[in-house]
Scaffold this active site. Structure first.
Site, PDB file in Angstrom:
ATOM      1  N   LYS A 168      10.323   2.121  -7.222  1.00 44.11           N
ATOM      2  CA  LYS A 168       9.656   1.895  -8.497  1.00 44.11           C
ATOM      3  C   LYS A 168      10.685   1.785  -9.623  1.00 44.11           C
ATOM      4  O   LYS A 168      11.655   2.565  -9.665  1.00 44.11           O
ATOM      5  CB  LYS A 168       8.680   3.029  -8.799  1.00 44.11           C
ATOM      6  CG  LYS A 168       7.561   3.184  -7.786  1.00 44.11           C
ATOM      7  CD  LYS A 168       6.530   2.086  -7.919  1.00 44.11           C
ATOM      8  CE  LYS A 168       5.357   2.307  -6.988  1.00 44.11           C
ATOM      9  NZ  LYS A 168       4.254   1.350  -7.210  1.00 44.11           N
ATOM     10  N   ASP A 197       9.068  -2.499  -7.965  1.00 44.13           N
ATOM     11  CA  ASP A 197       7.721  -2.585  -8.526  1.00 44.13           C
ATOM     12  C   ASP A 197       7.737  -1.995  -9.926  1.00 44.13           C
ATOM     13  O   ASP A 197       8.050  -0.820 -10.110  1.00 44.13           O
ATOM     14  CB  ASP A 197       6.745  -1.813  -7.632  1.00 44.13           C
ATOM     15  CG  ASP A 197       5.296  -1.950  -8.066  1.00 44.13           C
ATOM     16  OD1 ASP A 197       5.032  -2.613  -9.084  1.00 44.13           O
ATOM     17  OD2 ASP A 197       4.425  -1.396  -7.364  1.00 44.13           O
ATOM     18  N   GLU A 223       7.844  -6.840  -8.263  1.00 40.58           N
ATOM     19  CA  GLU A 223       6.386  -6.759  -8.177  1.00 40.58           C
ATOM     20  C   GLU A 223       5.779  -6.375  -9.515  1.00 40.58           C
ATOM     21  O   GLU A 223       6.281  -5.491 -10.207  1.00 40.58           O
ATOM     22  CB  GLU A 223       6.031  -5.719  -7.114  1.00 40.58           C
ATOM     23  CG  GLU A 223       4.559  -5.492  -6.894  1.00 40.58           C
ATOM     24  CD  GLU A 223       4.335  -4.511  -5.750  1.00 40.58           C
ATOM     25  OE1 GLU A 223       3.294  -3.822  -5.781  1.00 40.58           O
ATOM     26  OE2 GLU A 223       5.178  -4.430  -4.834  1.00 40.58           O
ATOM     27  N   GLU A 249      -2.180  -7.204  -6.669  1.00 44.22           N
ATOM     28  CA  GLU A 249      -2.980  -5.998  -6.498  1.00 44.22           C
ATOM     29  C   GLU A 249      -3.977  -5.796  -7.632  1.00 44.22           C
ATOM     30  O   GLU A 249      -4.974  -5.093  -7.460  1.00 44.22           O
ATOM     31  CB  GLU A 249      -2.093  -4.763  -6.370  1.00 44.22           C
ATOM     32  CG  GLU A 249      -1.371  -4.368  -7.641  1.00 44.22           C
ATOM     33  CD  GLU A 249      -0.523  -3.115  -7.459  1.00 44.22           C
ATOM     34  OE1 GLU A 249      -0.982  -2.036  -7.885  1.00 44.22           O
ATOM     35  OE2 GLU A 249       0.556  -3.217  -6.872  1.00 44.22           O
ATOM     36  N   ASP A 272      -5.177  -7.508  -2.311  1.00 49.43           N
ATOM     37  CA  ASP A 272      -5.668  -6.210  -1.859  1.00 49.43           C
ATOM     38  C   ASP A 272      -7.110  -6.391  -1.398  1.00 49.43           C
ATOM     39  O   ASP A 272      -7.972  -6.830  -2.165  1.00 49.43           O
ATOM     40  CB  ASP A 272      -5.581  -5.225  -3.026  1.00 49.43           C
ATOM     41  CG  ASP A 272      -6.032  -3.818  -2.684  1.00 49.43           C
ATOM     42  OD1 ASP A 272      -7.075  -3.677  -2.028  1.00 49.43           O
ATOM     43  OD2 ASP A 272      -5.351  -2.855  -3.106  1.00 49.43           O
ATOM     44  N   HIS A 299      -1.171  -5.229  -0.779  1.00 47.26           N
ATOM     45  CA  HIS A 299      -0.989  -3.958  -1.475  1.00 47.26           C
ATOM     46  C   HIS A 299      -1.819  -2.858  -0.823  1.00 47.26           C
ATOM     47  O   HIS A 299      -3.018  -3.012  -0.605  1.00 47.26           O
ATOM     48  CB  HIS A 299      -1.416  -4.135  -2.937  1.00 47.26           C
ATOM     49  CG  HIS A 299      -1.611  -2.846  -3.688  1.00 47.26           C
ATOM     50  ND1 HIS A 299      -2.864  -2.327  -3.975  1.00 47.26           N
ATOM     51  CD2 HIS A 299      -0.711  -1.979  -4.206  1.00 47.26           C
ATOM     52  CE1 HIS A 299      -2.717  -1.199  -4.647  1.00 47.26           C
ATOM     53  NE2 HIS A 299      -1.437  -0.960  -4.795  1.00 47.26           N
TER      54      HIS A 299
END
Length: 370
Positions: A168, A197, A223, A249, A272, A299
């Protein structure tokens, strides 16, 4: 012709086993609505979806008062027709998360029922392209974790045969993100994939600023760099960097994916199955992405996404975030960093109904009139 005679609704709450923090939120809860559909042949299909801690009662209310009653007496084999009819019933609240999550719980139950009656596992019934998929892990890459913890987790997963890790990003300053990524890259080497992400936390200017740093570390994708509704911003970002842009997502319709793909705003689709409204629209997005030669890397929901990514030709990765261990029997099969779909007819998830009953927060049953 078989018809639907009963629909059972239930919701549990699953608390994550580890602390999960990204640039905009902390994931402290997983409300999980279940839909169990019975037909007049005695067949049963089970579906589910999820929230990350808010909205679950609203999903259940939509299911109880609007969607589940509309299923009674209908032919469960007509999945696309049912999905369209239910979408029309809820047209005033679509496109959006609550409606999609409710539709997904129903749609996945219908696919489970259909596959069980056909004697086929979902991954074969939906296409059967491959019998395994490479895993990358997110569970050890959360934003609150320090560098050494990130490194230790990536090395441990690499030792288990995993092919990549997600880290992240979205720290206050670019230097902090650079230090975290640099430490992981130095530890795992060049051949191990590192994905990032940002969880929609960047402005366009900040995303463009940080992209060269990601290029320097050989990052596999960036992401959700921007808010999901900023299509033009993603177009500008994609044109400014060689790092693949991943989105999906936080998108809830086939048309939203169509806009991104037509404009070249993303090169990784992370559709997703819960947020798109079920397996039926998920497969449409996946095939649309295939037409644009774009890879699908979904996701979350690894147990449900496993058969789906094995069904299609343009999947590359499955995200590893365990969330169903406490309410299932046999865990997802993993060999040398690859997930292998179940050969059991249906979704291939071994539900522990005693554990689910013990965690139940809400339950309703809708039946046909006597």
């Amino acid at each position: 012709m078989a018809h639907i005679t009963r629909v059972e609704l239930n919701m549990i709450d699953l608390v994550p086993k580890v602390k999960r923090v990204d640039a905009i939120q902390s994931f402290v809860s997983q409300e999980t609505p279940f839909v169990t559909i019975h037909d007049s042949d005695g067949a049963i299909g089970v579906g589910y979806s999820y929230t990350i801690g808010t909205g679950g009662p609203s999903v259940m209310a939509l299911l109880e008062h609007t969607l589940a009653p509309a299923l009674i007496g209908r032919d469960p084999a007509r999945i696309d027709g049912l999905w369209r009819d239910l979408m029309f019933i809820t047209h005033a609240t679509a496109v959006g998360a609550i409606t999609s999550l409710a539709l997904a719980a129903i749609d996945t139950a219908l696919w489970d029922l259909k596959c069980k009656k056909a004697g086929l596992p979902l991954w074969k019934a939906a296409g059967g392209t491959r019998d395994r998929i490479a895993l990358y892990t997110t569970e050890g890459g959360w934003l609150h974790l320090d560098q050494q913890t990130l490194v230790d987790d990536a090395l441990a997963m690499q030792e288990k045969g995993f092919k990549g890790s997600k880290v992240k990003i979205g720290s206050d300053h670019i230097s902090q993100d650079a230090a975290r990524l640099g430490a992981v890259r130095a530890a795992v080497g060049e051949a191990y994939e590192i994905f990032t992400d940002a969880n929609q936390s960047f402005s366009l200017s900040e995303a463009i600023r940080r992209a060269p740093m990601l290029e320097d570390h050989g990052i596999g994708w960036l992401e959700e760099p921007l808010p999901a509704d900023d299509v033009n911003g993603h177009v500008a970002l994609a044109r400014s960097t060689s790092v693949p842009i991943a989105v999906g997502e936080s998108m809830y319709s086939l048309s939203q994916f169509k806009d991104y793909l037509q404009l070249g705003a993303a090169s990784i689709v992370q559709v997703d199955v819960a947020r798109i409204g079920g397996i039926t629209p998920w497969l449409k997005v996946a095939h649309l992405a295939e037409a644009f030669n774009v890879t699908v890397c979904p996701h979350f929901l690894m147990e449900l996404h496993l058969p789906l990514v094995c069904a299609i030709p343009n999947a590359r990765w499955l995200e590893y975030i365990p969330q169903l261990d406490s309410v299932t029997g046999d865990n997802m099969r993993i060999e040398d960093g690859y997930a292998i779909p179940s050969g059991t007819p249906g979704l291939g998830i071994d539900w522990d109904w005693d554990a689910i009953a013990a965690k139940s927060l809400v339950s309703h049953t809708i039946t046909e009139a006597a």
